[in-house]
Design a protein around this motif. Structure first.
Motif, PDB file in Angstrom:
ATOM      1  N   UNK A 144      24.083 -37.308   6.526  1.00 56.57           N
ATOM      2  CA  UNK A 144      23.977 -38.293   7.605  1.00 56.57           C
ATOM      3  C   UNK A 144      25.349 -38.821   8.032  1.00 56.57           C
ATOM      4  N   UNK A 145      26.272 -38.958   7.078  1.00 56.42           N
ATOM      5  CA  UNK A 145      27.592 -39.508   7.407  1.00 56.42           C
ATOM      6  C   UNK A 145      28.599 -38.432   7.792  1.00 56.42           C
ATOM      7  N   UNK A 146      28.173 -37.158   7.763  1.00 54.50           N
ATOM      8  CA  UNK A 146      29.045 -36.071   8.208  1.00 54.50           C
ATOM      9  C   UNK A 146      30.148 -35.702   7.237  1.00 54.50           C
TER      10      UNK A 146
ATOM     11  N   UNK B 242      31.860 -33.726   0.336  1.00 49.14           N
ATOM     12  CA  UNK B 242      31.116 -34.527  -0.639  1.00 49.14           C
ATOM     13  C   UNK B 242      29.671 -34.037  -0.761  1.00 49.14           C
ATOM     14  N   UNK B 243      29.082 -33.645   0.371  1.00 45.36           N
ATOM     15  CA  UNK B 243      27.708 -33.129   0.341  1.00 45.36           C
ATOM     16  C   UNK B 243      27.636 -31.861  -0.502  1.00 45.36           C
ATOM     17  N   UNK B 244      28.592 -30.953  -0.318  1.00 45.24           N
ATOM     18  CA  UNK B 244      28.583 -29.698  -1.069  1.00 45.24           C
ATOM     19  C   UNK B 244      28.831 -29.935  -2.559  1.00 45.24           C
ATOM     20  N   UNK B 245      29.684 -30.907  -2.892  1.00 46.07           N
ATOM     21  CA  UNK B 245      29.930 -31.223  -4.297  1.00 46.07           C
ATOM     22  C   UNK B 245      28.648 -31.712  -4.977  1.00 46.07           C
ATOM     23  N   UNK B 246      27.930 -32.617  -4.313  1.00 47.47           N
ATOM     24  CA  UNK B 246      26.676 -33.101  -4.892  1.00 47.47           C
ATOM     25  C   UNK B 246      25.621 -32.000  -4.919  1.00 47.47           C
ATOM     26  N   UNK B 247      25.643 -31.117  -3.927  1.00 50.52           N
ATOM     27  CA  UNK B 247      24.705 -29.992  -3.906  1.00 50.52           C
ATOM     28  C   UNK B 247      24.934 -29.079  -5.108  1.00 50.52           C
TER      29      UNK B 247
ATOM     30  N   UNK C 270      21.324 -29.749   4.505  1.00 49.51           N
ATOM     31  CA  UNK C 270      22.754 -30.080   4.607  1.00 49.51           C
ATOM     32  C   UNK C 270      23.565 -28.840   4.977  1.00 49.51           C
ATOM     33  N   UNK C 271      23.236 -27.707   4.373  1.00 48.88           N
ATOM     34  CA  UNK C 271      23.923 -26.463   4.740  1.00 48.88           C
ATOM     35  C   UNK C 271      23.774 -26.187   6.233  1.00 48.88           C
ATOM     36  N   UNK C 272      22.561 -26.372   6.748  1.00 53.04           N
ATOM     37  CA  UNK C 272      22.316 -26.166   8.180  1.00 53.04           C
ATOM     38  C   UNK C 272      23.153 -27.125   9.014  1.00 53.04           C
ATOM     39  N   UNK C 273      23.193 -28.383   8.602  1.00 46.99           N
ATOM     40  CA  UNK C 273      23.943 -29.384   9.356  1.00 46.99           C
ATOM     41  C   UNK C 273      25.426 -29.050   9.428  1.00 46.99           C
TER      42      UNK C 273
END
Length: 278
Positions: A87-89, A93-98, A126-129
């Protein structure tokens, strides 16, 4: 700060000492984090669009889960962090948590469970985003296998079909995408407030037709889908709460894009009224 004006520990406290390990050879006792409370507080932050507070909240409890050797809690929080950073772009960080969430699924031997399916969907979305569509599809497929095997609730199935279809559209696989959009609409027919999710699906279908056929060739299909989506959003039986406000805010730009400016303005107005009220 909580709604009643009192501070919660995560608002001010530091996590417990990182150096206070158990003695060698002793199996550490698991001290579980309060998952329900974490999610409720997260929803509260998101309803107020307090993204900084939401991240602070999740990182606080992530450290608590690590210190308490609560792997299930860590998985839950990394799952939430993936969605938050989407959501925050914040892609890195998203990939690290993934990556951490996928590692924990293996460590906990959760593959094939509903919990794993939910995590796969969150990561794939998230990958799609962030444009990693080829990597998203295998995760969606694993999620679908887990959900359908476990006879998962319609709400979760609808979200899966919808998000997977979005990724398939990005890859130009339109026939399979429309099959999944149709399944998403159907599975949400008997769900409370399911019309909100159906409205989102109709708007996604409009975008898919434009991508497949071009705006002029798809004009009639797009108009019908937009009219239906707006009718569903304005249904009098839908609960006008924070999630309704979020959906209105999310859908408004799509109506604007296709020239439905009055509808877009009405959705923005409704959204802002609810946010100000709450």
């Amino acid at each position: 700060m909580s709604n009643n004006g009192f501070l919660k520990p995560e608002d001010y406290a530091e996590p417990r000492c990182l150096l206070c390990d158990e003695p060698y050879g002793v199996t550490p006792e698991v001290k579980s984090v309060p998952q329900g409370r974490i999610i409720d507080k997260m929803n509260d932050y998101m309803s107020r669009r307090d993204y900084a507070g939401a991240e602070r909240h999740l990182l606080y409890w992530l450290e608590e889960a690590k210190l308490g050797h609560d792997k299930r809690g860590e998985l839950l929080i990394h799952n939430e962090l993936v969605g938050h950073y989407r959501k925050t772009g914040e892609s890195e960080k998203a990939f690290e948590s993934a990556d951490e969430a996928l590692r924990l699924i293996d460590e906990l031997d959760f593959d094939g469970s509903v919990s794993a399916g939910t995590t796969y969907i969150n990561i794939a979305t998230a990958y799609n985003a962030f444009g990693k569509n080829d990597g998203a599809i295998p995760l969606f497929e694993k999620a679908m296998a887990a959900y359908e095997k476990n006879k998962t609730s319609p709400e979760l199935l609808g979200g899966l079909y919808n998000n997977m279809a979005l990724t398939l559209v990005a890859l130009g696989r339109y026939d399979r995408a429309f099959e999944l959009y149709d399944k998403a609409v159907k599975v949400m027919e008997d769900v409370e407030n399911g019309k909100l999710e159906q409205a989102i699906t109709f708007l996604n279908m409009a975008d898919a037709y434009e991508a497949q056929l071009g705006g002029e060739a798809a004009e009639n299909k797009i108009e019908n889908l937009l009219d239906t989506a707006y009718e569903y959003l304005m249904d009098k039986d839908i609960r006008r709460d924070g999630y309704f406000a979020f959906v209105c805010e999310k859908c408004a730009p799509c109506f604007s894009y296709y020239g439905y400016f009055l509808a877009a303005n009405e959705l923005k107005k409704l959204s802002e009224e609810i946010y100000e009220r709450d």
